[in-house]
Design a protein around this motif. Structure first.
Motif, mmCIF file in Angstrom:
data_model
loop_
_atom_site.group_PDB
_atom_site.id
_atom_site.type_symbol
_atom_site.label_atom_id
_atom_site.label_comp_id
_atom_site.label_asym_id
_atom_site.label_seq_id
_atom_site.Cartn_x
_atom_site.Cartn_y
_atom_site.Cartn_z
ATOM 1 N N GLY A 111 0.829 -1.198 0.000
ATOM 2 C CA GLY A 111 0.000 0.000 0.000
ATOM 3 C C GLY A 111 0.863 1.248 0.000
ATOM 4 N N PHE A 112 0.311 2.348 0.527
ATOM 5 C CA PHE A 112 1.089 3.597 0.560
ATOM 6 C C PHE A 112 2.384 3.410 1.330
ATOM 7 C CE2 PHE A 112 2.417 7.559 2.530
ATOM 8 C CZ PHE A 112 2.541 8.368 1.409
ATOM 9 N N ASP A 113 2.294 2.746 2.416
ATOM 10 C CA ASP A 113 3.500 2.361 3.123
ATOM 11 C C ASP A 113 3.745 0.885 2.778
ATOM 12 O OD1 ASP A 113 5.571 1.964 4.825
ATOM 13 O OD2 ASP A 113 4.501 2.410 6.674
ATOM 14 N N VAL A 114 4.721 0.621 1.864
ATOM 15 C CA VAL A 114 5.855 1.500 1.615
ATOM 16 C C VAL A 114 6.085 1.757 0.121
ATOM 17 C CG1 VAL A 114 7.137 0.772 3.694
ATOM 18 C CG2 VAL A 114 7.378 -0.550 1.569
ATOM 19 N N THR A 115 5.108 1.512 -0.716
ATOM 20 C CA THR A 115 5.387 1.485 -2.154
ATOM 21 C C THR A 115 5.995 2.787 -2.696
ATOM 22 O OG1 THR A 115 3.682 -0.189 -2.478
ATOM 23 C CG2 THR A 115 4.398 1.033 -4.422
ATOM 24 N N PRO A 116 5.348 3.955 -2.536
ATOM 25 C CA PRO A 116 5.944 5.154 -3.137
ATOM 26 C C PRO A 116 7.257 5.576 -2.472
ATOM 27 C CG PRO A 116 4.010 5.734 -1.852
ATOM 28 C CD PRO A 116 4.047 4.241 -1.918
ATOM 29 N N THR A 117 7.332 5.460 -1.154
ATOM 30 C CA THR A 117 8.566 5.842 -0.472
ATOM 31 C C THR A 117 9.711 4.901 -0.832
ATOM 32 O OG1 THR A 117 7.609 4.697 1.450
ATOM 33 C CG2 THR A 117 7.602 7.099 1.482
#
Length: 284
Positions: A111-117
């Protein structure tokens, strides 16, 4: 979980919804016209017939991942989840050999953590392959879901950093700095985000910190958690708050999800050079 099930159905995947709440799970299944299966996490083994991939959205994930992963390893089913919990990342990294032998993918943090980062961490490492320090951070103006809040309660009680390749405990908001995430300078503090685990496996950079934008006047409140966080280690209190969490928050509304953005920042450095990159994502 409901949002992901709807999205997967709209994209034409062959979806089955599963959950612990019979009313909600069956209701969603009827609405989408898909198979609905009701069971607890430790009963997943008997419910994987015909299933290629499990996407676990049931947090706190430290309470659900293990029986589902065990079942996936036994049945050759791929496992994904949307956790941001350091303990889960580290535990599944230890099971790499088992996953390889079983021929399955164990992929936490989809999810958002950690895909984009993590993408930004990889990009920074490409720009500066000899980096010894990595810092990533994010600025979000959005509401959290009940599951996210429950996970935060489960893991409250201190910060984390990576130093010389090892994860170390540090105080909450151990460091603060001013960061331009892309819309001007913002105050930010260190948080025990999942990238402290995953960015190390992606980049091999031995020193990693993660920052979150927060108004400076709220910093003392966060740091107070270093003294009060012990209360959340009392099992009855922690479990009670996790049960109540979904009633406190409902997550961002559809309009917010469509319009808001999240700003991600990162920098990598050696003794001689520092590189900085930024990324804009949809609402989390």
């Amino acid at each position: 979980g409901e949002l992901i099930a709807r999205e997967a159905d709209e994209r034409g995947f062959d979806v089955a919804v599963a959950g612990r709440n019979g009313t909600k799970t069956r209701g969603l299944g009827v609405e989408l016209g898909v198979d609905a299966r009701v069971f607890e996490a430790d009963e997943v083994r008997g419910n994987l017939e015909g299933v290629d991939v499990v996407l676990n959205c049931a947090g706190p994930f430290v309470e659900t991942y293990e029986p589902i992963v065990e079942a996936c390893l036994e049945t050759g089913t791929h496992y994904l989840d949307i956790t941001g919990e350091l303990t889960v990342f580290e535990a599944l990294a230890e099971r790499d050999r088992e996953a390889e032998q079983a021929g399955v993918c164990l992929l936490p943090g989809a999810g958002f953590d950690v895909t984009p980062t993590d993408c930004l961490a990889g990009h920074l490492h490409d720009r500066l392959p000899d980096a010894t320090h990595l810092r990533v951070g994010f600025e979000a103006h959005t509401d959290v879901s009940g599951g996210t809040l429950a996970s935060a309660i489960e893991h409250a009680g201190g910060g984390r950093t990576r130093r010389d390749g090892r994860i170390e405990e540090v105080p909450l908001a151990a460091d603060s700095r001013t960061i331009d995430f892309g819309a001007g300078p913002r105050n930010a503090i260190t948080v025990p985000w999942g990238d402290i685990s995953t960015a190390y496996y992606t980049t091999g950079i031995p020193n990693i910190d993660v920052y979150m934008a927060i108004p400076s006047h709220l910093e003392p409140l966060v740091r107070a958690g270093n003294y009060t966080g012990g209360l959340l280690q009392v099992d009855p209190l922690r479990e009670g708050l996790k049960t109540l969490a979904p009633g406190f928050v409902r997550g961002p509304a559809e309009r917010t999800r469509e319009r808001e953005q999240v700003f991600v920042w990162g920098e990598a450095e050696t003794d001689e050079e520092t590189v900085t990159s930024r990324l804009v994502t949809p609402e989390t």
